[in-house]
Design an enzyme around this catalytic site. Structure first.
Site, PDB file in Angstrom:
ATOM      1  CE  LYS A 255      63.312  19.179  27.339  1.00 44.76           C
ATOM      2  NZ  LYS A 255      62.027  19.285  28.114  1.00 44.76           N
TER       3      LYS A 255
ATOM      4  CD  GLU B  39      67.952  11.128  39.472  1.00 47.88           C
ATOM      5  OE1 GLU B  39      67.335  10.043  39.420  1.00 47.88           O
ATOM      6  OE2 GLU B  39      67.412  12.212  39.706  1.00 47.88           O
TER       7      GLU B  39
ATOM      8  CB  CYS C   7      63.845   9.324  40.940  1.00 47.84           C
ATOM      9  SG  CYS C   7      64.905  10.598  41.641  1.00 47.84           S
TER      10      CYS C   7
ATOM     11  CD  GLU D  33      60.772   5.488  39.217  1.00 50.42           C
ATOM     12  OE1 GLU D  33      61.322   6.206  40.070  1.00 50.42           O
ATOM     13  OE2 GLU D  33      61.063   5.528  38.007  1.00 50.42           O
TER      14      GLU D  33
END
Length: 401
Positions: free
Chosen positions: A98, A174, A208, A305
């Site tokens: 997906k 992750e 990331c 982040e």
């Protein structure tokens, strides 16, 4: 993939806003996962040994975990897909991928390419949807699904782990990062700025592993800031379809507004703008390369982040101060350390609570290396020798002869 390199890169530029350089680099990187795991598939091992009692023989064998649900993000639509598809294929699993709602076209093209390359029908299925939560809940409730591999945010990862617990589905995650980029007083500043530009500005900062906060020693802070500002200010902002563009748009308006809010908050807390600092009027969702000095250690730019082209610089007194600040986060994905003394850099790197450390380099991703984090940044590893193990189960057979 290599033969159709230009087509795949063009799709990513159109649907995600990558610059030409980033798109072509990603295709090369993504293709290498197929090369790496095609070689690893024949190296899946087992073991044969005698029990300590001497009464029987212990055999271990590995088998595919089964149907795998692969959930990928929008920022690397080719590489995040191949990093999951390749080991799953190599291990012998079937899978449903997906892709992110923002970037389904790259995944659909890869599925077509895999079919033309010989993947049996039904082995790799791609299902785009604008109802992801409903679909994933249904899929994780299906008894045939035995594996979940997800790349995305930590909040979503937590919800997926909770849902996977209902059926004890094998999980690889992750998740988010908050990568520190440490510049010590003996660092080669030219090399550090080169590394910072890659670690921060690859994919426009939407990665990331991107350097999220720059922890710079007092002795070199001024010079490092000047050099980084000069390089960041020179990045030409524009549409991804223009080959001269060095910094494309961010993924959507929501991301643009979020970056702007964080920068505005940091400035209100005393940060100094060296370049950039405010969104650019469209059409399109643009935010310029931004360098902020005198950033408060507790502001959101430093503690959360930020997926975008913003480099907040925080002054540190020494390496111990840098390590303490680097580890003062629930995230633990990536980090970077620059020092003119390799032993010192390695020592600092080993004190950092993260899964990956760039030592005097800003590029750390490699299909042959284990990619992943610790703490709230995920479970398991992708790539490297370890990557295929995420899609295998171990069976022990007790035998006597």
């Amino acid at each position: 993939m290599v033969a159709e390199h230009d087509v795949i890169a063009s799709i990513m530029r159109l649907e995600m806003g990558k610059t030409a350089a980033d798109a072509h680099a990603e295709v090369r990187y993504a293709a290498e996962f197929f090369r790496w795991f095609s070689e690893e598939t024949v190296r899946v091992g087992g073991s044969l040994r005698r029990a300590p009692s001497g009464n029987n023989t212990i055999l271990t064998v590995h088998r595919p975990v089964g149907v795998s649900l692969l959930l990928t993000p929008w920022n690397f639509p080719a590489a995040m897909a191949t990093r999951k598809i390749a080991p799953a294929l190599a291990a012998g699993c079937t899978m449903v991928l997906k892709p992110a709602e923002d970037t389904p076209l790259t995944a659909l093209y890869l599925a077509d390419l895999l079919g033309r390359a010989g993947a049996p029908e039904g082995v790799v299925s791609v299902l785009p949807t604008d109802r992801p939560a409903e679909f994933v809940e249904w899929a994780l409730g299906d008894g045939r699904v035995r594996k979940l591999s997800f790349t995305g945010s930590t909040p979503v990862g937590r919800r997926l782990v909770a849902k996977s617990a209902d059926r004890i589905v094998n999980c690889s995650l992750e998740l988010g990062g908050n990568a520190p980029f440490i510049v010590l007083d003996d660092a080669d500043l030219e090399a550090a700025v080169d590394g910072a530009m890659f670690a921060k500005m690859r994919n426009g900062g939407q990665a990331c592993t991107a350097a999220n906060r720059f922890l710079v020693h007092t002795a070199v802070k001024h010079e490092f800031t000047e050099r980084l500002t000069e390089r960041m200010a020179a990045l030409e902002l524009g549409p991804a379809t223009d080959d001269t563009t060095k910094l494309g748009p961010v993924i959507n308006a929501k991301r643009q507004y979020d970056i702007a809010d964080r920068v505005t908050e940091a400035i209100a807390d005393g940060a100094v703008v060296h370049t950039g600092g405010a969104p650019v009027e469209g059409p399109g969702c643009y935010f310029p390369a931004t360098v902020l000095g005198e950033v408060d250690r507790e502001c959101r730019l430093a503690t959360e982040e930020t997926f975008g082209p913003v480099a907040p610089i925080i002054e540190v007194a020494d390496e111990n101060d840098a390590v303490r600040l680097a580890n003062a986060t629930e995230m633990g994905l990536a980090a970077y350390v620059y020092s003119g003394n390799l032993g010192r850099a390695l020592s600092v790197g080993q004190r950092l609570e993260c899964g990956m450390v760039g030592v005097n380099r800003g590029a750390i991703s490699d299909p042959a290396a284990p990619f992943g984090g610790m703490k709230q940044s995920g479970l398991g590893r992708e790539g490297g020798f370890e990557g295929i193990n995420e899609y295998l189960e171990t069976t022990y057979l007790a035998a006597h002869w």
